[in-house]
Design a protein around this motif. Structure first.
Motif, mmCIF file in Angstrom:
data_model
loop_
_atom_site.group_PDB
_atom_site.id
_atom_site.type_symbol
_atom_site.label_atom_id
_atom_site.label_comp_id
_atom_site.label_asym_id
_atom_site.label_seq_id
_atom_site.Cartn_x
_atom_site.Cartn_y
_atom_site.Cartn_z
ATOM 1 N N ARG A 57 0.852 -1.191 0.000
ATOM 2 C CA ARG A 57 0.000 0.000 0.000
ATOM 3 C C ARG A 57 0.892 1.246 0.000
ATOM 4 O O ARG A 57 1.899 1.289 0.680
ATOM 5 C CB ARG A 57 -0.889 -0.013 1.247
ATOM 6 N N PHE A 58 0.528 2.222 -0.808
ATOM 7 C CA PHE A 58 1.210 3.514 -0.969
ATOM 8 C C PHE A 58 2.452 3.440 -1.867
ATOM 9 O O PHE A 58 3.155 4.425 -1.995
ATOM 10 C CB PHE A 58 1.585 4.152 0.381
ATOM 11 N N MET A 59 2.734 2.295 -2.504
ATOM 12 C CA MET A 59 3.879 2.261 -3.410
ATOM 13 C C MET A 59 3.510 3.006 -4.694
ATOM 14 O O MET A 59 2.333 3.115 -5.039
ATOM 15 C CB MET A 59 4.320 0.830 -3.687
ATOM 16 N N PRO A 60 4.498 3.537 -5.411
ATOM 17 C CA PRO A 60 4.221 4.274 -6.646
ATOM 18 C C PRO A 60 3.558 3.394 -7.709
ATOM 19 O O PRO A 60 3.826 2.194 -7.804
ATOM 20 C CB PRO A 60 5.603 4.715 -7.125
ATOM 21 N N ARG A 61 2.714 4.003 -8.486
ATOM 22 C CA ARG A 61 1.959 3.291 -9.527
ATOM 23 C C ARG A 61 2.880 2.541 -10.478
ATOM 24 O O ARG A 61 2.604 1.395 -10.834
ATOM 25 C CB ARG A 61 1.097 4.291 -10.298
ATOM 26 N N GLU A 62 3.971 3.168 -10.910
ATOM 27 C CA GLU A 62 4.865 2.528 -11.876
ATOM 28 C C GLU A 62 5.418 1.217 -11.341
ATOM 29 O O GLU A 62 5.520 0.225 -12.066
ATOM 30 C CB GLU A 62 6.043 3.445 -12.249
ATOM 31 N N LYS A 63 5.790 1.200 -10.069
ATOM 32 C CA LYS A 63 6.335 -0.028 -9.472
ATOM 33 C C LYS A 63 5.253 -1.090 -9.289
ATOM 34 O O LYS A 63 5.501 -2.274 -9.500
ATOM 35 C CB LYS A 63 7.005 0.279 -8.137
ATOM 36 N N ALA A 64 4.067 -0.667 -8.909
ATOM 37 C CA ALA A 64 2.970 -1.619 -8.732
ATOM 38 C C ALA A 64 2.601 -2.264 -10.064
ATOM 39 O O ALA A 64 2.432 -3.480 -10.160
ATOM 40 C CB ALA A 64 1.759 -0.924 -8.121
ATOM 41 N N GLU A 65 2.512 -1.471 -11.109
ATOM 42 C CA GLU A 65 2.152 -2.004 -12.421
ATOM 43 C C GLU A 65 3.257 -2.888 -12.993
ATOM 44 O O GLU A 65 2.972 -3.873 -13.681
ATOM 45 C CB GLU A 65 1.845 -0.854 -13.384
ATOM 46 N N ALA A 66 4.492 -2.564 -12.703
ATOM 47 C CA ALA A 66 5.619 -3.350 -13.221
ATOM 48 C C ALA A 66 5.634 -4.773 -12.654
ATOM 49 O O ALA A 66 6.216 -5.677 -13.263
ATOM 50 C CB ALA A 66 6.936 -2.649 -12.901
ATOM 51 N N ALA A 67 4.995 -4.992 -11.513
ATOM 52 C CA ALA A 67 4.980 -6.321 -10.895
ATOM 53 C C ALA A 67 4.228 -7.349 -11.739
ATOM 54 O O ALA A 67 4.510 -8.537 -11.668
ATOM 55 C CB ALA A 67 4.369 -6.245 -9.499
ATOM 56 N N PHE A 68 3.292 -6.904 -12.564
ATOM 57 C CA PHE A 68 2.433 -7.819 -13.311
ATOM 58 C C PHE A 68 2.994 -8.128 -14.694
ATOM 59 O O PHE A 68 2.313 -7.984 -15.713
ATOM 60 C CB PHE A 68 1.016 -7.239 -13.405
ATOM 61 N N GLY A 69 4.225 -8.595 -14.738
ATOM 62 C CA GLY A 69 4.912 -8.850 -15.996
ATOM 63 C C GLY A 69 4.321 -9.963 -16.837
ATOM 64 O O GLY A 69 4.409 -9.938 -18.059
ATOM 65 N N SER A 70 3.692 -10.959 -16.216
ATOM 66 C CA SER A 70 3.185 -12.093 -16.996
ATOM 67 C C SER A 70 1.681 -12.020 -17.263
ATOM 68 O O SER A 70 1.108 -12.973 -17.789
ATOM 69 C CB SER A 70 3.530 -13.410 -16.298
#
Length: 137
Positions: A57-70
């Motif tokens: 929670r509260f992590m930047p959007r770019e990092k959160a979205e980057a987690a879903f690579g597959s």
């Protein structure tokens, strides 16, 4: 050895032709076996004991979205994103909600068989200093 590996992957692809449970687990930073049934996978993903380790929670959007690579589908909207994985039972989707500062606030698991309109909320760990954005750099 190569034959055994090939056979293992062939059997998995018959059961899960597009997305694998381990791919979702890797994206979220949790452990899950490819031998889970779809219902067992959903139960594990919604369990408090299986909180995502790669999302906070509260992590930047770019990092959160980057987690879903597959993810098979990746859709970005104004203050939310949708990441989808396909199974025989239908699309399994993670809906991420962000605040006005593009920080992750909530994540929901959605599927056609989930009765809740928004889906099931996936509990997230909280970043220790939610307003100290310097901890993300």
């Amino acid at each position: 050895m190569k034959l055994r590996s090939w056979l293992y992957h062939a059997i998995l692809r018959l059961r899960y032709p597009v997305s694998l449970p381990e791919e979702i687990a890797t994206d979220l930073g949790i452990m899950a076996s490819n031998f889970l049934t779809f219902d067992e996978l959903v139960c594990q993903l919604t369990s408090v004991a299986s909180r995502p380790k790669r999302l906070k929670r509260f992590m930047p959007r770019e990092k959160a979205e980057a987690a879903f690579g597959s993810a098979q589908r990746k859709e970005k909207f104004g203050r939310s994103s949708l990441f989808s994985y396909y199974f025989h039972e239908g699309w399994l989707e993670f809906h991420l909600h962000f605040d006005e500062h593009s920080r992750l606030r909530r994540m929901y698991l959605q599927h056609k068989d989930i009765d809740h309109e928004q889906g099931i909320e996936i509990p997230l760990h909280q970043v220790p200093f939610p307003f100290g954005l310097s901890c993300f750099k």
